[in-house]
Design a protein around this motif. Structure first.
Motif, short mmCIF file in Angstrom:
data_model
loop_
_atom_site.label_atom_id
_atom_site.label_comp_id
_atom_site.label_asym_id
_atom_site.label_seq_id
_atom_site.Cartn_x
_atom_site.Cartn_y
_atom_site.Cartn_z
N THR A 188 0.83 -1.26 0.06
CA THR A 188 0.09 0.06 -0.09
C THR A 188 0.74 1.31 0.03
N VAL A 189 2.20 1.01 0.28
CA VAL A 189 3.15 2.30 0.48
C VAL A 189 3.43 2.59 -1.05
N PRO A 190 3.12 3.79 -1.60
CA PRO A 190 3.36 3.91 -3.01
C PRO A 190 5.04 3.93 -3.29
N TRP A 191 5.33 3.34 -4.25
CA TRP A 191 6.62 2.89 -4.76
C TRP A 191 7.26 4.14 -5.25
N GLN A 192 8.34 4.37 -4.92
CA GLN A 192 9.36 5.42 -4.98
C GLN A 192 10.30 5.18 -6.34
N THR A 193 10.23 6.22 -7.28
CA THR A 193 11.13 5.90 -8.34
C THR A 193 12.43 6.28 -8.08
N GLY A 194 13.60 5.90 -9.14
CA GLY A 194 14.91 6.22 -8.80
C GLY A 194 15.61 5.65 -7.76
N LEU A 195 15.03 4.46 -7.09
CA LEU A 195 15.62 3.94 -5.91
C LEU A 195 16.97 2.98 -6.48
N LYS A 211 -0.64 -3.96 -8.97
CA LYS A 211 0.66 -4.29 -9.49
C LYS A 211 0.69 -5.79 -10.48
N GLN A 212 1.59 -5.79 -11.12
CA GLN A 212 1.80 -7.16 -11.86
C GLN A 212 2.46 -8.05 -10.83
N TRP A 213 2.54 -9.63 -11.28
CA TRP A 213 3.04 -10.39 -10.51
C TRP A 213 4.04 -11.36 -11.78
N PRO A 248 8.11 -1.89 -14.75
CA PRO A 248 8.13 -1.02 -13.62
C PRO A 248 6.98 -1.26 -12.14
N GLU A 249 5.97 -1.92 -12.67
CA GLU A 249 4.96 -2.12 -11.80
C GLU A 249 4.72 -3.49 -11.39
N THR A 250 5.93 -4.22 -11.66
CA THR A 250 6.13 -5.76 -11.31
C THR A 250 6.48 -6.14 -10.06
N VAL A 251 6.17 -7.12 -9.47
CA VAL A 251 6.74 -7.54 -8.42
C VAL A 251 7.20 -9.08 -8.84
#
Length: 187
Positions: free
Chosen positions: A17-24, A59-61, A119-122
């Motif tokens: 639920t925590v928004p994913w930061q970019t640039g990590l 998110k994708q899996w 970028p939205e995949t686990v």
């Protein structure tokens, strides 16, 4: 589902639920879902619940199961029969460092990451307990983390020591320091 697996699923769901930061940095995008080795079969029976939680979070899996990676690799070796007849021939490898196997495994997994992960995949790495005594999980994570554009989730049967940031696979091997995000199931 056991209460520890349910707890781990809830912790994972909250983390999503925590928004994913970019640039990590790649290391900052790795999560270790640490669970008791006695829960392996329960986790396997309920892995789809983790996929469902991922998809419900938008998110994708992508599941990468490495449980059979070593037997598959061994069967492809020209000298496999000799190894089966004389397994001590594998003793020439330092403990936990079958580097040819690990290099091959990483090379086999990377195309899936390039073709199927965004970028939205686990990317869920599952079955790492089967690597015990053959290869270090840290080698696999280090070999894959830069190719994962989203998040890498390692299902890790063992324990985590927060005071040293160390993980111990199957509670049996000396731990290693790794700065991944630990997801822990506490009773």
């Amino acid at each position: 589902m056991s209460s520890r697996v349910e707890t781990l699923l809830a912790v994972y769901g909250r983390h999503l639920t925590v928004p994913w930061q970019t640039g990590l940095a790649a290391i900052q995008r790795v999560m270790f879902a640490v669970y008791d080795k006695s829960d392996e079969l329960r986790l396997r029976a309920n892995i789809e619940a983790f996929e469902l939680a991922t998809r419900q979070a938008g998110k994708q899996w992508l599941l990468l199961d490495v449980t059979d990676a070593f037997p598959d690799w061994m069967m492809a070796q020209d000298y496999r029969d000799a190894y089966f007849e004389c397994p001590e021939d594998l003793a020439g490898y330092p403990a936990g460092e079958l580097t040819e196997f690990m290099a091959d495994l990483i090379q086999r997994l990377k195309p899936r990451l390039l073709n199927e992960a965004g970028p939205e995949t686990v990317v869920a790495l599952f079955g790492v307990g089967a690597l015990f005594g053959l290869a270090r999980v840290s080698m696999l994570v280090d070999g894959l983390k830069d190719a994962v554009p989203g998040r890498l989730l390692v299902f890790f049967p063992g324990d985590y020591h927060p005071e040293t940031h160390s993980y111990r696979l199957l509670d049996a091997r000396d731990g290693w320091n790794y700065l991944a995000v630990p997801l822990l199931a506490k009773d």
